[in-house]
Motif scaffolding. Structure first.
Motif, mmCIF file in Angstrom:
data_model
loop_
_atom_site.group_PDB
_atom_site.id
_atom_site.type_symbol
_atom_site.label_atom_id
_atom_site.label_comp_id
_atom_site.label_asym_id
_atom_site.label_seq_id
_atom_site.Cartn_x
_atom_site.Cartn_y
_atom_site.Cartn_z
ATOM 1 N N TYR A 71 0.821 -1.207 0.000
ATOM 2 C CA TYR A 71 0.000 0.000 0.000
ATOM 3 C C TYR A 71 0.857 1.259 0.000
ATOM 4 O O TYR A 71 1.994 1.252 0.473
ATOM 5 C CB TYR A 71 -0.919 0.020 1.221
ATOM 6 N N VAL A 72 0.281 2.331 -0.497
ATOM 7 C CA VAL A 72 0.925 3.641 -0.548
ATOM 8 C C VAL A 72 0.254 4.561 0.466
ATOM 9 O O VAL A 72 -0.988 4.632 0.529
ATOM 10 C CB VAL A 72 0.803 4.255 -1.961
ATOM 11 N N ASP A 73 1.063 5.253 1.253
ATOM 12 C CA ASP A 73 0.601 6.296 2.168
ATOM 13 C C ASP A 73 0.308 7.530 1.305
ATOM 14 O O ASP A 73 1.217 8.208 0.836
ATOM 15 C CB ASP A 73 1.708 6.571 3.194
ATOM 16 N N VAL A 74 -0.980 7.813 1.077
ATOM 17 C CA VAL A 74 -1.364 8.818 0.085
ATOM 18 C C VAL A 74 -0.898 10.216 0.494
ATOM 19 O O VAL A 74 -0.390 10.974 -0.343
ATOM 20 C CB VAL A 74 -2.889 8.792 -0.171
ATOM 21 N N TYR A 75 -1.035 10.570 1.762
ATOM 22 C CA TYR A 75 -0.585 11.892 2.179
ATOM 23 C C TYR A 75 0.913 12.044 1.950
ATOM 24 O O TYR A 75 1.379 13.054 1.421
ATOM 25 C CB TYR A 75 -0.911 12.151 3.653
ATOM 26 N N ARG A 76 1.678 11.043 2.336
ATOM 27 C CA ARG A 76 3.139 11.145 2.197
ATOM 28 C C ARG A 76 3.551 11.153 0.731
ATOM 29 O O ARG A 76 4.566 11.758 0.370
ATOM 30 C CB ARG A 76 3.800 9.992 2.961
ATOM 31 N N ARG A 77 2.773 10.536 -0.125
ATOM 32 C CA ARG A 77 3.072 10.571 -1.567
ATOM 33 C C ARG A 77 2.992 11.998 -2.098
ATOM 34 O O ARG A 77 3.758 12.385 -2.985
ATOM 35 C CB ARG A 77 2.094 9.662 -2.313
ATOM 36 N N HIS A 78 2.071 12.788 -1.560
ATOM 37 C CA HIS A 78 1.889 14.159 -2.032
ATOM 38 C C HIS A 78 2.669 15.182 -1.219
ATOM 39 O O HIS A 78 2.880 16.306 -1.690
ATOM 40 C CB HIS A 78 0.398 14.520 -2.012
ATOM 41 N N HIS A 79 3.068 14.826 -0.010
ATOM 42 C CA HIS A 79 3.761 15.763 0.883
ATOM 43 C C HIS A 79 4.958 15.042 1.512
ATOM 44 O O HIS A 79 4.843 14.465 2.593
ATOM 45 C CB HIS A 79 2.826 16.265 1.984
ATOM 46 N N ARG A 80 6.068 15.101 0.844
ATOM 47 C CA ARG A 80 7.239 14.370 1.311
ATOM 48 C C ARG A 80 7.831 14.970 2.584
ATOM 49 O O ARG A 80 8.367 14.248 3.426
ATOM 50 C CB ARG A 80 8.334 14.347 0.223
ATOM 51 N N LEU A 81 7.751 16.285 2.746
ATOM 52 C CA LEU A 81 8.446 16.954 3.842
ATOM 53 C C LEU A 81 7.521 17.530 4.909
ATOM 54 O O LEU A 81 7.964 17.762 6.028
ATOM 55 C CB LEU A 81 9.346 18.068 3.283
ATOM 56 N N GLU A 82 6.268 17.782 4.585
ATOM 57 C CA GLU A 82 5.359 18.365 5.569
ATOM 58 C C GLU A 82 4.942 17.304 6.585
ATOM 59 O O GLU A 82 4.678 16.158 6.230
ATOM 60 C CB GLU A 82 4.128 18.931 4.872
ATOM 61 N N PRO A 83 4.861 17.670 7.875
ATOM 62 C CA PRO A 83 4.551 16.660 8.890
ATOM 63 C C PRO A 83 3.149 16.082 8.791
ATOM 64 O O PRO A 83 2.930 14.912 9.091
ATOM 65 C CB PRO A 83 4.767 17.398 10.216
ATOM 66 N N GLY A 84 2.164 16.903 8.428
ATOM 67 C CA GLY A 84 0.803 16.383 8.279
ATOM 68 C C GLY A 84 0.150 15.966 9.580
ATOM 69 O O GLY A 84 -0.700 15.068 9.607
ATOM 70 N N HIS A 85 0.519 16.619 10.690
ATOM 71 C CA HIS A 85 -0.024 16.238 11.997
ATOM 72 C C HIS A 85 -1.543 16.420 12.035
ATOM 73 O O HIS A 85 -2.076 17.425 11.572
ATOM 74 C CB HIS A 85 0.623 17.077 13.096
ATOM 75 N N THR A 86 -2.232 15.447 12.623
ATOM 76 C CA THR A 86 -3.696 15.484 12.682
ATOM 77 C C THR A 86 -4.243 15.513 14.102
ATOM 78 O O THR A 86 -5.456 15.592 14.286
ATOM 79 C CB THR A 86 -4.295 14.267 11.948
ATOM 80 N N LEU A 87 -3.391 15.457 15.117
ATOM 81 C CA LEU A 87 -3.844 15.403 16.508
ATOM 82 C C LEU A 87 -2.789 16.002 17.433
ATOM 83 O O LEU A 87 -1.594 15.793 17.194
ATOM 84 C CB LEU A 87 -4.103 13.947 16.903
ATOM 85 N N PRO A 88 -3.250 16.681 18.532
ATOM 86 C CA PRO A 88 -4.585 17.237 18.729
ATOM 87 C C PRO A 88 -4.712 18.575 18.015
ATOM 88 O O PRO A 88 -3.709 19.217 17.704
ATOM 89 C CB PRO A 88 -4.652 17.416 20.251
#
Length: 247
Positions: free
Chosen positions: A183-200
């Motif tokens: 499987y591919v991590d879709v967020y990481r495929r589009h954002h290699r360097l941004e952390p993408g934190h979702t919590l809290p």
């Protein structure tokens, strides 16, 4: 044709927060929403009405629920072996993609990470008949990707002892298990360097919410973003994640 897909943990059923949840969800204009901690069907129904959704599904006491702009072709809940929460299987009317919504066990600790691996492997076993078709696995995985780190000092005090009891370090393997399965991590495929934190939402420092697709369908996911709406901190403790799926 594209499908705009949102995954969102609405926290403790969402009661009393329908207005703020609807503003956050509505800002994304989704075609399909997969929700976790959506344990109150009346809240799911209220959100559907507020957002003009044609279809919704939810069950009392079940974490996973969904909203859809178009009537759905198929919805079913499955509880894989070892799993705390049933997953939800959703087939939109177009039928070109199948979505599996998940909510894996919580708490950052070595033994809960092992449990999440058991839950995930059971899920993968249960959906193996769809492995060669286009499907999305989305939701709250309560686990960090292998290259990401946990700042224990920023955890609520009540959760820190679980990390200390694990020896101060957790070997994050759940997300790697999905990657190893192709499987591919879709967020990481589009954002290699941004952390993408979702919590809290009031102090984002971990990424627990993901979307995955089989590698053969990676190009069909044309965007994937964390939604940081002004009302997000009132609506939930999680930021939602939105993606566009080319069908």
């Amino acid at each position: 044709m594209t499908l705009r897909l949102l995954t969102y943990n609405i926290r403790n059923g969402g009661a009393g927060r329908v207005d703020s949840l609807a503003r956050v969800i509505g800002s994304c204009a989704p075609d399909l929403v997969v929700m976790q901690e959506a344990t109150r069907p009346e809240v799911v129904a209220a959100l559907a009405g507020r957002l003009g959704m044609a279809d919704w599904r939810g069950r009392a006491g079940h974490s996973l629920a969904c909203l859809s702009r178009e009537p759905l072709a198929h919805v079913a809940w499955h509880r894989p072996r070892f799993s705390r929460h049933a997953c939800i299987e959703i087939v939109p009317a177009a039928g070109a993609v199948r979505i599996f919504g998940v909510h894996l066990s919580a708490i950052h600790a070595a033994w809960t990470e092992r449990r999440r691996q058991f839950e995930l492997r059971a899920l993968l076993h249960g959906i193996r008949q769809h492995q060669n078709g286009f499907h999305v696995v989305a939701g709250d995985f309560n686990s960090l990707a292998p290259e990401e780190s946990l700042d224990v000092g920023r955890l609520p005090a009540r959760y820190r002892p679980f990390v200390w009891l694990s020896g101060g370090r957790i070997r994050w393997r759940t997300i790697q298990t999905l990657i190893d399965a192709g499987y591919v991590d879709v967020y990481r495929r589009h954002h290699r360097l941004e952390p993408g934190h979702t919590l809290p939402t009031w102090d984002p420092h971990v990424r627990l919410d993901y979307m995955f697709v089989p590698a053969a369908f990676g190009d069909a996911m044309t965007l994937c973003d964390v939604v940081q709406h002004p009302d997000a901190a009132v609506a939930s403790d999680h930021f939602p994640v939105v993606a566009e799926v080319r069908l």
